[in-house]
Design a protein around this motif. Structure first.
Motif, PDB file in Angstrom:
ATOM      1  N   GLN A   1      37.538  50.467  23.981  1.00 27.12           N
ATOM      2  CA  GLN A   1      37.829  50.564  25.400  1.00 27.12           C
ATOM      3  C   GLN A   1      36.711  49.889  26.194  1.00 27.12           C
ATOM      4  N   GLU A   2      37.086  49.087  27.164  1.00 28.34           N
ATOM      5  CA  GLU A   2      36.120  48.373  27.994  1.00 28.34           C
ATOM      6  C   GLU A   2      35.543  49.328  29.035  1.00 28.34           C
ATOM      7  N   ASN A   3      34.235  49.234  29.256  1.00 30.87           N
ATOM      8  CA  ASN A   3      33.588  50.039  30.290  1.00 30.87           C
ATOM      9  C   ASN A   3      34.076  49.610  31.666  1.00 30.87           C
TER      10      ASN A   3
ATOM     11  N   ASN B   1      31.150  57.477  33.836  1.00 30.33           N
ATOM     12  CA  ASN B   1      30.156  58.432  33.341  1.00 30.33           C
ATOM     13  C   ASN B   1      28.917  58.506  34.223  1.00 30.33           C
TER      14      ASN B   1
ATOM     15  N   ASN C   1      26.864  50.169  31.824  1.00 32.10           N
ATOM     16  CA  ASN C   1      27.036  51.625  31.842  1.00 32.10           C
ATOM     17  C   ASN C   1      28.428  51.894  32.396  1.00 32.10           C
ATOM     18  N   ASP C   2      29.194  52.735  31.733  1.00 33.99           N
ATOM     19  CA  ASP C   2      30.550  53.030  32.172  1.00 33.99           C
ATOM     20  C   ASP C   2      30.508  53.770  33.505  1.00 33.99           C
TER      21      ASP C   2
ATOM     22  N   LYS D   1      33.358  49.049  35.611  1.00 38.01           N
ATOM     23  CA  LYS D   1      32.185  48.718  36.411  1.00 38.01           C
ATOM     24  C   LYS D   1      32.456  49.058  37.866  1.00 38.01           C
TER      25      LYS D   1
ATOM     26  N   GLY E   1      29.053  46.684  34.353  1.00 36.19           N
ATOM     27  CA  GLY E   1      29.853  47.463  33.422  1.00 36.19           C
ATOM     28  C   GLY E   1      29.144  47.764  32.120  1.00 36.19           C
TER      29      GLY E   1
END
Length: 79
Positions: free
Chosen positions: A4-6, A49, A45-46, A8, A43
């Motif tokens: 899964q892509e983070n 989160n 860091n997700d 941004k 992106g």
């Protein structure tokens, strides 16, 4: 299996640049490390989160509502 892509904070960079702020300047205004700002914008860091306190500090420093910083894909979920 596809990872899964983070997500941004694409609006973070857009708003920051509109206000003519560098990441370092925004960091000084918000108390958020410039490296964290970079990671959120790119992106790394997700964005899902990120701590609420970080979002609040960035929004306050940029004089925008927190929802404006959220990923576009999730804005409609909280509006």
């Amino acid at each position: 299996m596809k990872s899964q892509e983070n997500m941004k904070l694409e609006n973070l960079q857009k708003i920051r640049l509109q206000k003519k702020l560098t990441r370092e300047e925004l960091g000084a205004l918000s108390g958020v490390k410039p490296e964290t700002i970079t990671a959120l914008e790119l992106g790394i860091n997700d964005a899902l989160n990120v701590k609420l306190s970080t979002l609040l500090a960035l929004a306050q420093a940029l004089d925008v509502k927190v929802i404006k910083l959220l990923p576009i894909k999730v804005q409609h979920l909280v509006a």
